[in-house]
Design a protein around this motif. Structure first.
Motif, PDB file in Angstrom:
ATOM      1  N   SER A 171      41.995  40.141  33.395  1.00 15.51           N
ATOM      2  CA  SER A 171      42.801  39.327  34.316  1.00 15.51           C
ATOM      3  C   SER A 171      42.040  38.079  34.746  1.00 15.51           C
ATOM      4  CB  SER A 171      43.221  40.143  35.537  1.00 15.51           C
ATOM      5  OG  SER A 171      42.149  40.338  36.430  1.00 15.51           O
ATOM      6  N   LYS A 172      40.739  38.214  34.922  1.00 16.23           N
ATOM      7  CA  LYS A 172      39.921  37.047  35.283  1.00 16.23           C
ATOM      8  C   LYS A 172      39.827  36.066  34.113  1.00 16.23           C
ATOM      9  CE  LYS A 172      39.065  38.116  39.455  1.00 16.23           C
ATOM     10  NZ  LYS A 172      39.710  37.330  40.517  1.00 16.23           N
ATOM     11  N   THR A 193      42.772  33.656  33.729  1.00 16.82           N
ATOM     12  CA  THR A 193      42.968  32.522  34.632  1.00 16.82           C
ATOM     13  C   THR A 193      42.743  31.192  33.923  1.00 16.82           C
ATOM     14  OG1 THR A 193      40.683  32.581  35.459  1.00 16.82           O
ATOM     15  CG2 THR A 193      42.342  33.865  36.679  1.00 16.82           C
TER      16      THR A 193
END
Length: 109
Positions: free
Chosen positions: A47-48, A51
């Motif tokens: 998920s990071k 970004t």
């Protein structure tokens, strides 16, 4: 940095998958705990990475390298058989990811 996060996510996912096999149906506490933590950390790291990277190619890389990693880990750790068709399938998966990335890249924008 997002590629480092993605690489770590893949390592965590492969570790969790191999631990799932070692957990014997989640009946062994140690490997079962690694499964839960490994998948949670993997999804957090991915998920990071997302970004700043595009979701399609990132997921393709994550799933392809996870598949190949689980295949290799199964062979090395659990003495699973190596069959020519399985090797061909792994090669096709990796080639598919390469083609997908050549078509659009992974950076957002």
């Amino acid at each position: 940095m997002p590629y480092v996060l993605l690489g770590l996510a893949i390592v965590c996912e492969v570790t969790a998958t191999l631990s799932l096999r070692a957990s014997e149906g989640l009946s062994k506490l140690g490997p079962s705990a690694i499964v839960v933590v490994g998948y949670l950390v993997s999804f957090f790291l991915m998920s990071k990475a997302l970004t700043s990277l595009n979701v399609g190619p990132v997921y393709a890389i994550w799933s392809a390298l996870g598949t190949v990693g689980a295949f290799v880990g199964g062979v090395l750790l659990f003495e699973e058989p190596v069959r020519p068709m399985a090797i061909a399938g792994a090669v096709i998966i990796v080639l598919g990811v390469v083609v997908m990335n050549l078509g659009g890249g992974v950076s957002q924008g």
